[in-house]
Design a protein around this motif. Structure first.
Motif, PDB file in Angstrom:
ATOM      1  N   PHE A  36       0.767  -1.317   0.093  1.00  0.00           N
ATOM      2  CA  PHE A  36      -0.074   0.059  -0.026  1.00  0.00           C
ATOM      3  C   PHE A  36       0.889   1.110   0.026  1.00  0.00           C
ATOM      4  CE2 PHE A  36      -2.578   3.320   2.329  1.00  0.00           C
ATOM      5  CZ  PHE A  36      -3.545   3.487   1.285  1.00  0.00           C
ATOM      6  N   LEU A  37       2.066   1.198   0.842  1.00  0.00           N
ATOM      7  CA  LEU A  37       2.831   2.414   0.748  1.00  0.00           C
ATOM      8  C   LEU A  37       3.432   2.544  -0.499  1.00  0.00           C
ATOM      9  CD1 LEU A  37       4.814   2.333   4.189  1.00  0.00           C
ATOM     10  CD2 LEU A  37       3.313   3.826   3.450  1.00  0.00           C
ATOM     11  N   ASP A  38       3.835   1.413  -1.239  1.00  0.00           N
ATOM     12  CA  ASP A  38       4.481   1.697  -2.682  1.00  0.00           C
ATOM     13  C   ASP A  38       3.450   2.168  -3.707  1.00  0.00           C
ATOM     14  OD1 ASP A  38       6.620   0.586  -1.765  1.00  0.00           O
ATOM     15  OD2 ASP A  38       6.493  -1.548  -2.670  1.00  0.00           O
ATOM     16  N   ALA A  39       2.175   1.585  -3.531  1.00  0.00           N
ATOM     17  CA  ALA A  39       0.961   1.900  -4.364  1.00  0.00           C
ATOM     18  C   ALA A  39       0.935   3.757  -4.096  1.00  0.00           C
ATOM     19  CB  ALA A  39      -0.091   1.281  -4.291  1.00  0.00           C
ATOM     20  N   LEU A  40       0.707   4.129  -2.983  1.00  0.00           N
ATOM     21  CA  LEU A  40       0.479   5.504  -2.739  1.00  0.00           C
ATOM     22  C   LEU A  40       1.507   6.477  -3.344  1.00  0.00           C
ATOM     23  CD1 LEU A  40      -0.339   5.647   0.997  1.00  0.00           C
ATOM     24  CD2 LEU A  40      -1.651   6.532  -0.662  1.00  0.00           C
ATOM     25  N   ALA A  41       2.749   5.745  -3.309  1.00  0.00           N
ATOM     26  CA  ALA A  41       3.748   6.508  -3.850  1.00  0.00           C
ATOM     27  C   ALA A  41       3.864   6.592  -5.599  1.00  0.00           C
ATOM     28  CB  ALA A  41       5.058   6.024  -3.683  1.00  0.00           C
ATOM     29  N   SER A  42       3.582   5.251  -6.082  1.00  0.00           N
ATOM     30  CA  SER A  42       3.424   5.154  -7.441  1.00  0.00           C
ATOM     31  C   SER A  42       2.385   5.730  -8.372  1.00  0.00           C
ATOM     32  CB  SER A  42       3.595   3.538  -7.770  1.00  0.00           C
ATOM     33  OG  SER A  42       2.352   2.988  -7.363  1.00  0.00           O
ATOM     34  N   VAL A  43       1.367   5.846  -7.694  1.00  0.00           N
ATOM     35  CA  VAL A  43      -0.064   6.367  -8.277  1.00  0.00           C
ATOM     36  C   VAL A  43       0.326   8.005  -8.718  1.00  0.00           C
ATOM     37  CG1 VAL A  43      -2.094   7.503  -8.023  1.00  0.00           C
ATOM     38  CG2 VAL A  43      -1.773   5.175  -7.098  1.00  0.00           C
ATOM     39  N   ASP A  44       0.209   8.209 -10.077  1.00  0.00           N
ATOM     40  CA  ASP A  44       0.539   9.543 -10.414  1.00  0.00           C
ATOM     41  C   ASP A  44      -0.772  10.050 -11.084  1.00  0.00           C
ATOM     42  OD1 ASP A  44      -0.142   8.228 -13.144  1.00  0.00           O
ATOM     43  OD2 ASP A  44       2.049   8.364 -13.719  1.00  0.00           O
ATOM     44  N   GLY A  45      -0.896  11.288 -11.389  1.00  0.00           N
ATOM     45  CA  GLY A  45      -2.076  11.829 -11.756  1.00  0.00           C
ATOM     46  C   GLY A  45      -2.816  11.154 -12.871  1.00  0.00           C
ATOM     47  N   ARG A  46      -2.205  10.857 -13.842  1.00  0.00           N
ATOM     48  CA  ARG A  46      -2.912  10.000 -14.870  1.00  0.00           C
ATOM     49  C   ARG A  46      -3.402   8.717 -14.474  1.00  0.00           C
ATOM     50  NH1 ARG A  46      -0.108   9.047 -20.608  1.00  0.00           N
ATOM     51  NH2 ARG A  46      -0.378  11.466 -20.650  1.00  0.00           N
ATOM     52  N   THR A  47      -2.818   8.032 -13.696  1.00  0.00           N
ATOM     53  CA  THR A  47      -3.311   6.766 -13.184  1.00  0.00           C
ATOM     54  C   THR A  47      -4.524   7.283 -12.350  1.00  0.00           C
ATOM     55  OG1 THR A  47      -1.175   5.829 -13.046  1.00  0.00           O
ATOM     56  CG2 THR A  47      -2.906   4.792 -11.857  1.00  0.00           C
ATOM     57  N   LEU A  48      -4.457   8.137 -11.351  1.00  0.00           N
ATOM     58  CA  LEU A  48      -5.688   8.447 -10.582  1.00  0.00           C
ATOM     59  C   LEU A  48      -6.837   8.825 -11.332  1.00  0.00           C
ATOM     60  CD1 LEU A  48      -6.523   8.796  -7.709  1.00  0.00           C
ATOM     61  CD2 LEU A  48      -5.565  11.113  -7.556  1.00  0.00           C
ATOM     62  N   ASP A  49      -6.536   9.735 -12.273  1.00  0.00           N
ATOM     63  CA  ASP A  49      -7.822  10.004 -13.216  1.00  0.00           C
ATOM     64  C   ASP A  49      -8.283   8.734 -13.699  1.00  0.00           C
ATOM     65  OD1 ASP A  49      -7.505  12.684 -12.585  1.00  0.00           O
ATOM     66  OD2 ASP A  49      -6.340  13.417 -14.117  1.00  0.00           O
ATOM     67  N   ASP A  50      -7.392   8.091 -14.325  1.00  0.00           N
ATOM     68  CA  ASP A  50      -8.112   6.624 -14.902  1.00  0.00           C
ATOM     69  C   ASP A  50      -8.797   5.747 -14.163  1.00  0.00           C
ATOM     70  OD1 ASP A  50      -7.067   7.714 -17.304  1.00  0.00           O
ATOM     71  OD2 ASP A  50      -5.220   6.274 -17.388  1.00  0.00           O
ATOM     72  N   LYS A  51      -8.286   5.802 -12.772  1.00  0.00           N
ATOM     73  CA  LYS A  51      -8.916   4.539 -12.108  1.00  0.00           C
ATOM     74  C   LYS A  51      -9.607   5.242 -11.003  1.00  0.00           C
ATOM     75  CE  LYS A  51      -5.127   1.265 -12.927  1.00  0.00           C
ATOM     76  NZ  LYS A  51      -5.904   0.687 -13.615  1.00  0.00           N
ATOM     77  N   ALA A  52      -9.791   6.344 -10.591  1.00  0.00           N
ATOM     78  CA  ALA A  52     -10.597   6.828  -9.608  1.00  0.00           C
ATOM     79  C   ALA A  52     -11.998   6.702 -10.046  1.00  0.00           C
ATOM     80  CB  ALA A  52     -10.595   8.345  -9.201  1.00  0.00           C
ATOM     81  N   ARG A  53     -12.795   6.093  -8.914  1.00  0.00           N
ATOM     82  CA  ARG A  53     -14.371   6.190  -9.179  1.00  0.00           C
ATOM     83  C   ARG A  53     -15.109   7.125  -8.395  1.00  0.00           C
ATOM     84  NH1 ARG A  53     -15.591   0.247  -8.056  1.00  0.00           N
ATOM     85  NH2 ARG A  53     -13.279  -0.022  -7.289  1.00  0.00           N
ATOM     86  N   VAL A  54     -15.461   8.233  -8.637  1.00  0.00           N
ATOM     87  CA  VAL A  54     -15.943   9.206  -7.785  1.00  0.00           C
ATOM     88  C   VAL A  54     -17.290   9.434  -8.479  1.00  0.00           C
ATOM     89  CG1 VAL A  54     -15.422  11.514  -6.988  1.00  0.00           C
ATOM     90  CG2 VAL A  54     -13.781  10.133  -7.165  1.00  0.00           C
ATOM     91  N   ARG A  55     -18.273   9.589  -7.841  1.00  0.00           N
ATOM     92  CA  ARG A  55     -19.622  10.160  -8.395  1.00  0.00           C
ATOM     93  C   ARG A  55     -20.073  11.296  -7.508  1.00  0.00           C
ATOM     94  NH1 ARG A  55     -22.644   6.020  -6.033  1.00  0.00           N
ATOM     95  NH2 ARG A  55     -20.972   4.847  -5.242  1.00  0.00           N
ATOM     96  N   LEU A  56     -20.147  12.391  -8.424  1.00  0.00           N
ATOM     97  CA  LEU A  56     -20.472  13.669  -7.670  1.00  0.00           C
ATOM     98  C   LEU A  56     -21.963  13.955  -7.751  1.00  0.00           C
ATOM     99  CD1 LEU A  56     -17.488  15.606  -8.764  1.00  0.00           C
ATOM    100  CD2 LEU A  56     -17.878  14.693  -6.533  1.00  0.00           C
ATOM    101  N   SER A  57     -22.659  14.591  -6.811  1.00  0.00           N
ATOM    102  CA  SER A  57     -24.212  14.976  -7.118  1.00  0.00           C
ATOM    103  C   SER A  57     -24.232  16.179  -6.282  1.00  0.00           C
ATOM    104  CB  SER A  57     -24.842  13.915  -6.606  1.00  0.00           C
ATOM    105  OG  SER A  57     -24.851  13.542  -5.332  1.00  0.00           O
TER     106      SER A  57
END
Length: 265
Positions: free
Chosen positions: A244-265
């Motif tokens: 998990f620590l490695d993943a926190l560090a490795s996630v970049d902006g593009r990866t976060l935009d591609d994989k984040a599942r955020v639903r706004l209302s």
């Protein structure tokens, strides 16, 4: 923030490397510091009343966790929160098991009166904080996030802050806007202090993004995506904690935009 752009907030946070004052519990200190360092922020575990207020005036953000509260630590918490508010710094309250004892109820009431920018807790903590019915008495949640959503909205409106309810699906609200964040891993509740560390990460994002709703949502999305990535090749909670620590560090902006599942209302 739209559902597809948390990555720009991650990039801004890492560019700024914000100094986050973390008044957290004994169990969480090391984990929280490592989480912030991996994510791209700079942690400072400053809790003594003799310096907590002075430090909060120049830190980028303050986070307060009540996990192992004591009279001396409570004085440091209140001094830091008062100073952060006076300096216009965002501060995040994690009301750990605030309903468990009369002493905790007293301390959380005093902290709420110092106007936190964000309150982050599990469903049971938020239900109890907002006057709802919860069966939990300790640190573990006994309620689903969905059951706390209405109470969270009312709490956000009454306290004029952001409320984040974290669990299987996270919920964030300012009383009007809402966000649901999916992701994470079933291993996360099996690793101590990850929830406490998430509170600190919210502080890191809030130090850089003036809209606390957006900052909180982006921080929770970062955590959720890192959790999903970390669980791919692990065999248990021990290997997950490292991954998990490695993943926190490795996630970049593009990866976060591609994989984040955020639903706004």
């Amino acid at each position: 923030m739209t559902s597809s752009t948390p990555g720009k907030h991650l990039a801004s946070m890492r560019d700024a490397t914000p100094l986050v004052q973390c008044i957290t519990n004994y169990v969480a200190m090391n984990v929280a510091a490592n989480v912030l360092l991996a994510a791209g922020a700079s942690p400072a575990m400053v809790h003594s009343v003799e310096e907590a207020g002075e430090f909060a005036a120049f830190a980028g953000a303050l986070t307060i966790n009540m996990g192992t509260v004591s009279p001396d630590w409570a004085d440091g918490m209140k001094s830091a929160a008062d100073s952060a508010a006076a300096a216009g710094r965002p501060w995040v309250l994690d009301p750990v098991a605030h309903m468990a004892t009369s002493y905790r109820r007293k301390v959380v009431t005093e902290l709420l009166d110092l106007r936190p920018t964000v309150i982050r807790g599990n469903a049971s903590e938020i239900l109890a904080l907002g006057g709802g019915n919860s069966s939990a008495r300790g640190v573990d949640t006994k309620d689903d996030v969905a059951a706390a959503e209405d109470v969270a909205r009312q709490l956000a409106l009454s306290r004029q802050c952001i409320v984040a309810v974290t669990g299987r699906t996270d919920f964030v609200t300012d009383g009007t806007r809402t966000a649901h964040i999916d992701g994470g891993s079933a291993w996360m509740p099996r690793v101590t202090a990850l929830g406490c560390s998430l509170t600190c990460l919210v502080g890191a994002y809030a130090a850089v993004e003036p809209d606390a709703f957006t900052a909180t949502t982006a921080a929770l999305a970062h955590f959720a995506v890192a959790g999903e990535l970390a669980e791919r090749d692990v065999s248990g909670p021990g290997s997950f904690a490292v991954a998990f620590l490695d993943a926190l560090a490795s996630v970049d902006g593009r990866t976060l935009d591609d994989k984040a599942r955020v639903r706004l209302s």
